[in-house]
Design an enzyme around this catalytic site. Structure first.
Site, PDB file in Angstrom:
ATOM      1  N   ALA A 206       0.839  -1.198   0.000  1.00 26.74           N
ATOM      2  CA  ALA A 206       0.000   0.000   0.000  1.00 26.74           C
ATOM      3  C   ALA A 206       0.875   1.249   0.000  1.00 26.74           C
ATOM      4  O   ALA A 206       1.872   1.313   0.727  1.00 26.74           O
ATOM      5  CB  ALA A 206      -0.906  -0.003   1.223  1.00 26.74           C
ATOM      6  N   ALA A 207       0.485   2.244  -0.804  1.00 23.98           N
ATOM      7  CA  ALA A 207       1.278   3.471  -0.916  1.00 23.98           C
ATOM      8  C   ALA A 207       1.417   4.158   0.450  1.00 23.98           C
ATOM      9  O   ALA A 207       2.448   4.749   0.746  1.00 23.98           O
ATOM     10  CB  ALA A 207       0.627   4.415  -1.916  1.00 23.98           C
ATOM     11  N   CYS A 208       0.377   4.022   1.305  1.00 22.75           N
ATOM     12  CA  CYS A 208       0.429   4.723   2.595  1.00 22.75           C
ATOM     13  C   CYS A 208       1.396   4.074   3.584  1.00 22.75           C
ATOM     14  O   CYS A 208       1.601   4.574   4.669  1.00 22.75           O
ATOM     15  CB  CYS A 208      -0.964   4.857   3.199  1.00 22.75           C
ATOM     16  SG  CYS A 208      -1.910   3.359   3.201  1.00 22.75           S
ATOM     17  N   HIS A 209       1.991   2.915   3.196  1.00 24.55           N
ATOM     18  CA  HIS A 209       2.997   2.301   4.073  1.00 24.55           C
ATOM     19  C   HIS A 209       4.404   2.459   3.529  1.00 24.55           C
ATOM     20  O   HIS A 209       5.325   1.798   3.987  1.00 24.55           O
ATOM     21  CB  HIS A 209       2.719   0.795   4.225  1.00 24.55           C
ATOM     22  CG  HIS A 209       1.536   0.527   5.093  1.00 24.55           C
ATOM     23  ND1 HIS A 209       0.782  -0.607   4.998  1.00 24.55           N
ATOM     24  CD2 HIS A 209       0.967   1.275   6.068  1.00 24.55           C
ATOM     25  CE1 HIS A 209      -0.205  -0.570   5.873  1.00 24.55           C
ATOM     26  NE2 HIS A 209      -0.120   0.571   6.523  1.00 24.55           N
TER      27      HIS A 209
END
Ligand SMILES: Cc1ncc(COP(=O)(O)O)c(C=O)c1O
Length: 443
Positions: free
Chosen positions: A377-380
């Site tokens: 995931a981009a948010c990680h």
């Protein structure tokens, strides 16, 4: 065979990822974007309607004169298009700033509703919500927050290590007297695994009939459809859900979103998080972002018209990618992390690892000169050395998960792009491992 889809923007994915296009002495290195689960570029038709609305529909949609009326008509058309895309009713759609807001709004609303109705009955219980361990942070974190604050109790149901899915029976087993929401994503953003939402809804509906007789609260069902829209058919009737999250930037639309609420305000209550000027029937006040709403409506219209062709094209390219990976690397070295026998998955997502002690996902990506992708995931993307928790939850061994790459193809990705990427990966692996004699033991 490639699907006959009008891929007018074949260069679009690449253009979107190219560094500056003017003035360089040497041409920029060719890049291939394969991170369409992180975000997608805007379709040219979407840019056109956004631009037109900015220029011509700048009036306040609540104003009674023609400039306002024009903006309101645009918003109404967009709402119709969103409803058509998911087989729902226009009056059941409200516009939001995106997926994070839609997901938070559902959670906030069911907790508020429980507090209103149950505290009146004085039973003192806190609301209980059920979800699974592979949800996006915009579900996981608000739920953890509520649990930490002791405002709600939450059960995170583990996904099956055999199917990668959350099992319907496990969801049912987690239900308690105070349960008021089951929220499970329709498709996972990292593995692409499709969750059994229709079955969950059916079972919860049957359970609700029994619970009503004992005066227990109704359990509502929410699905976050961020990753499924534009990649497969999404129909709220077939899914039987009460809430569904829509995210524009995952289907070539702008960075806003919407929430579907079955029988909004009548069958299903919705408690606003914001208070203000009364827009969106007070459920989500604030002067409407007409141009972005226009773009979201256009993106939805394109999905309704073309989803089968999009799906067939992405599946063809993704399957070709997996075929090429298995052919170009020793089959024993490639682990396809999102292939669970008998489980459906998104047509565009390929999560895989190349085994080897030097080939951690981030290290390998940093060596790639053409491929633009992610490890999860981009948010990680700031969590450097941890393997993606979603893969560990699905039973992927630590050493394999640590090497994972998530490649997600889009409407304009071609087989030629795949060939470039596989070559790029081979060269990156060779640079990291050095000559055959220099290799460490394979993990
Ligand atoms: C499954 C899922 N849900 C929700 C979101 C959040 O959407 P937004 O970026 O619009 O807040 C994303 C985006 O990454 C997602 O993949």
């Amino acid at each position: 065979m490639e699907a006959a889809v009008a891929l007018t923007g074949d260069a679009r994915g690449r253009a979107a990822s190219q560094p500056g296009d003017g003035g360089e002495k040497t041409p920029p290195e060719r890049k291939v974007y394969m991170d369409y689960n992180a975000t997608t570029p805007l379709e040219p038709e979407v840019i056109q309607v956004v631009t037109e609305a900015m220029r011509e529909a700048w009036g306040n949609p609540s104003s009674p004169y023609p400039a306002g009326k024009k903006a309101k008509d645009i918003i109404d058309t967009a709402r119709d298009n969103l409803a058509k895309m998911i087989g729902g009713k226009p009056q059941d759609i409200i516009f939001t700033s995106g997926g994070t807001e839609s997901n938070n709004l559902v959670i906030h609303s069911v907790v508020r509703h429980f507090q209103h109705t149950r505290s009146a009955e004085g039973d003192g219980a806190v609301p209980h919500l059920v979800t699974c361990t592979v949800e996006h942070d915009s579900i996981r974190l608000p739920l953890e927050h509520l649990a930490n604050e002791q405002v709600a109790a939450v059960t995170f149901v583990p996904v099956s290590k055999v199917s990668g899915q959350v099992e319907v029976e496990d969801i049912l087993a987690a239900v308690r007297p105070a349960t008021c929401l089951v929220t499970v994503m329709l498709a996972n953003n990292e593995t692409g695994v499709i969750m059994p939402i229709a079955e969950i809804s059916q079972r919860i509906k049957a359970l609700n009939r029994k619970r009503a007789a004992s005066g227990l609260p109704v359990i509502l069902v929410h699905t976050d459809a961020a990753q499924a829209l534009g990649k497969r058919r999404v129909d709220v009737e077939a899914l039987g859900v009460d809430f569904l999250t829509i995210v524009g930037h995952k289907f070539y639309g702008p960075r806003i979103g919407a929430l579907y609420v079955r029988g909004l305000g009548e069958l299903t209550p919705l408690y606003p998080m914001l208070f203000g000027g009364g827009q969106e029937r007070n459920f989500r006040p604030g002067t409407e972002n007409t141009p972005m709403i226009a773009g979201l409506g256009k993106a939805a219209e394109l999905v309704t018209k073309n989803w089968e062709a999009y799906e067939a094209h992405m599946r063809d390219v993704r399957d070709y990618l997996e075929e090429r990976l298995l052919a170009e690397f020793d089959k024993q070295r490639i682990h396809l992390n999102s292939c669970f026998p008998g489980t459906e998955r998104l047509p565009n997502t390929c999560n895989f690892s190349i085994r080897g002690p030097q080939l951690q996902g981030r290290v390998l990506l940093a060596q790639c000169r053409t491929l633009l992708a992610s490890v999860g995931a981009a948010c990680h993307s700031d969590q450097v050395d941890r393997p993606p928790p979603v893969l560990l939850s699905c039973g992927i061994p630590f050493d394999v998960a640590r090497n994972a790459l998530r490649l997600s193809v889009g409407r304009s990705t071609t087989r030629a792009d795949v060939d470039l990427v596989v070559q790029d990966l081979k060269q990156a692996v060779a640079r990291l491992e050095g000559p055959p004699g220099a290799r460490g033991a394979s993990s």
